[in-house]
Structures are given as C-alpha cells and as structure tokens.
Design a protein around this motif. Structure first.
Motif, PDB file in Angstrom:
ATOM      1  N   ASP A  92       0.906  -1.251   0.003  1.00 35.56           N
ATOM      2  CA  ASP A  92       0.017   0.030  -0.170  1.00 35.56           C
ATOM      3  C   ASP A  92       0.943   1.259   0.017  1.00 35.56           C
ATOM      4  O   ASP A  92       1.407   1.795   0.881  1.00 35.56           O
ATOM      5  CB  ASP A  92      -0.828   0.200   1.117  1.00 35.56           C
ATOM      6  N   LEU A  93       1.151   1.861  -1.198  1.00 33.57           N
ATOM      7  CA  LEU A  93       1.832   3.076  -1.365  1.00 33.57           C
ATOM      8  C   LEU A  93       1.151   4.463  -1.271  1.00 33.57           C
ATOM      9  O   LEU A  93       1.557   5.523  -0.632  1.00 33.57           O
ATOM     10  CB  LEU A  93       2.737   2.943  -2.601  1.00 33.57           C
ATOM     11  N   TRP A  94      -0.086   4.521  -1.717  1.00 35.02           N
ATOM     12  CA  TRP A  94      -1.120   5.560  -1.821  1.00 35.02           C
ATOM     13  C   TRP A  94      -1.344   5.896  -0.494  1.00 35.02           C
ATOM     14  O   TRP A  94      -2.209   5.197   0.083  1.00 35.02           O
ATOM     15  CB  TRP A  94      -2.101   5.519  -2.782  1.00 35.02           C
ATOM     16  N   PRO A  95      -1.291   7.172   0.205  1.00 30.96           N
ATOM     17  CA  PRO A  95      -1.609   7.475   1.483  1.00 30.96           C
ATOM     18  C   PRO A  95      -3.042   7.749   1.391  1.00 30.96           C
ATOM     19  O   PRO A  95      -3.762   8.178   0.826  1.00 30.96           O
ATOM     20  CB  PRO A  95      -0.764   8.847   1.757  1.00 30.96           C
ATOM     21  N   ARG A  96      -3.571   7.233   2.619  1.00 27.95           N
ATOM     22  CA  ARG A  96      -4.831   7.568   3.182  1.00 27.95           C
ATOM     23  C   ARG A  96      -5.110   8.844   3.510  1.00 27.95           C
ATOM     24  O   ARG A  96      -4.261   9.497   4.024  1.00 27.95           O
ATOM     25  CB  ARG A  96      -5.414   6.606   4.238  1.00 27.95           C
ATOM     26  N   ARG A  97      -6.338   9.575   3.027  1.00 28.84           N
ATOM     27  CA  ARG A  97      -6.645  10.968   3.299  1.00 28.84           C
ATOM     28  C   ARG A  97      -6.317  11.335   4.921  1.00 28.84           C
ATOM     29  O   ARG A  97      -5.916  12.258   5.106  1.00 28.84           O
ATOM     30  CB  ARG A  97      -8.080  11.297   2.826  1.00 28.84           C
ATOM     31  N   GLU A  98      -6.789  10.257   5.945  1.00 30.90           N
ATOM     32  CA  GLU A  98      -6.724  10.413   7.173  1.00 30.90           C
ATOM     33  C   GLU A  98      -5.185  10.793   7.468  1.00 30.90           C
ATOM     34  O   GLU A  98      -4.855  11.984   8.286  1.00 30.90           O
ATOM     35  CB  GLU A  98      -7.133   9.455   8.032  1.00 30.90           C
TER      36      GLU A  98
END
Length: 106
Positions: A92-98
């Motif tokens: 999981d490379l794309w960061p979460r908005r939080e």
C-alpha cells in the motif's frame, strides 16, 4: 509536464532538508503532501526488498525514470503507475486521506 492546478514539482515545497524527509512549508498544496508520503512509502518498500529502480521497472513495468523522479520529488506518478507499483510490489503506497489530513495540520 503539466500539473494539476499549476502545482510545482513536489520537492519545491520543502521548507528545509532533503526530499522526502524534510518538512513541507506552510501552505504547500495537498499534492505535495501526498507526493511526500508516497515517496517515503515507495522508498521504504524498495529498501526493505533490496531493490533499485531498474528492478522496480522490471517487476512493475513502471519506468525506472518515473521511479527515480518520484523518489526525488520531481513528479507525482499517474494513477496507472501507482496502481502497477502497488499491485506488483504488493504494498500500500498511496496514502490514506486521514494520514495526509494529519500531516497538513502539523
């Protein structure tokens, strides 16, 4: 290369230090926040697996130049490249908005 809303290269928003480790300056666009977190995560996965940009290209089909430029903060890769990197590296490379919301408020 055109960027969304005329944003500059992500690394140009550093307050100090080297990309992607240094803090972003106040008012940096959200694209820079995401780019910084993405670069940190990509660098970590590459390091943990003992890879280099050539190996990442061979595994994912994303050009070594895109990988290098992403790690230097010169570009934010397109959605297709992000998807291939995540899928083929199993990370999981794309960061979460939080996570990015928290970083923006610091």
């Amino acid at each position: 290369m055109p960027r969304s809303h005329g944003d500059d290269a992500p690394a140009s928003y550093l307050a100090e230090g080297a990309w992607p480790d240094g803090p972003l300056r106040a008012g940096a666009p959200v694209s820079a926040v995401y780019a910084r977190e993405f670069a940190l995560r990509l660098r970590a996965v590459i390091g943990e697996r003992g890879l280099n940009p050539y190996a990442v290209e061979r595994i994912t089909g994303v050009s070594r130049r895109t990988v290098e430029r992403t790690l230097k903060g010169q570009v934010l890769p397109d959605f297709g490249a992000v998807a291939r990197l995540e899928t083929e590296l199993g990370a999981d490379l794309w960061p979460r908005r939080e996570h990015c919301d928290k970083r923006m408020s610091e």
